[in-house]
Design a protein around this motif. Sequence first.
Motif, PDB file in Angstrom:
ATOM      1  N   THR A  63       0.836  -1.198   0.000  1.00  0.00           N
ATOM      2  CA  THR A  63       0.000   0.000   0.000  1.00  0.00           C
ATOM      3  C   THR A  63       0.872   1.250   0.000  1.00  0.00           C
ATOM      4  N   TRP A  65      -0.045   5.380   0.772  1.00  0.00           N
ATOM      5  CA  TRP A  65      -1.045   6.406   1.099  1.00  0.00           C
ATOM      6  C   TRP A  65      -0.426   7.777   0.872  1.00  0.00           C
ATOM      7  N   THR A 105      -4.251   9.487   2.176  1.00  0.00           N
ATOM      8  CA  THR A 105      -3.645   9.459   3.500  1.00  0.00           C
ATOM      9  C   THR A 105      -4.708   9.094   4.525  1.00  0.00           C
ATOM     10  N   ARG A 106      -4.272   8.575   5.657  1.00  0.00           N
ATOM     11  CA  ARG A 106      -5.194   8.111   6.693  1.00  0.00           C
ATOM     12  C   ARG A 106      -5.074   8.980   7.933  1.00  0.00           C
TER      13      ARG A 106
END
Length: 177
Positions: A63, A65, A105-106
């Motif tokens: 992943t 992000w 983005t988280r």
Amino acid sequence: MLKRFPLLAASFALAFAMPAAPATAAEIELSIEIPRLNVSEYHRPYVAAWIQTADRKQIRNLTVWYQMRDTNEGHGTKWLPDLRQWWRISGRSLDVPVDGVTGATRPVGKHSLTFTDKQPQLADLPAGEYTLIVEASREVGGRELVKIPFKWPATSSQTLDAQGEKELGEVTLSVKP
């Protein structure tokens, strides 16, 4: 005909009455914690997670992000090279976005991802010793890298973890046969 062959009739009845056993797939569960930071100017970190061998020849991106929308400062891909290790190994050769790999983005918190050996990230991954690497970089912040060695495919379930110091919190890797 089935009256003349009772064993055959029983076999058919049994075959259609019992549900098939679910096919199991080897999998990796990954949990990445983004810690809450007490800073005056906070930006969500860019994060990349990938698998590589000791010689860096075999790599699989799990992943990435990053800021996916345009802002007055430009598009978020401009800062992907700040994920320095990932960028050198894989990022510069990718044409982002990559379906199933890249995302936004988280926020602060724990974020879980699951990958099976049927998905592109793990499909045809040869048996061997690998390292999961998670890298985070934050604007007006720092960079951090955590590594977790593991074997693929797992012969038994195993859970491994590493603790970041600032940009990353706890990173947990569960490998299941």
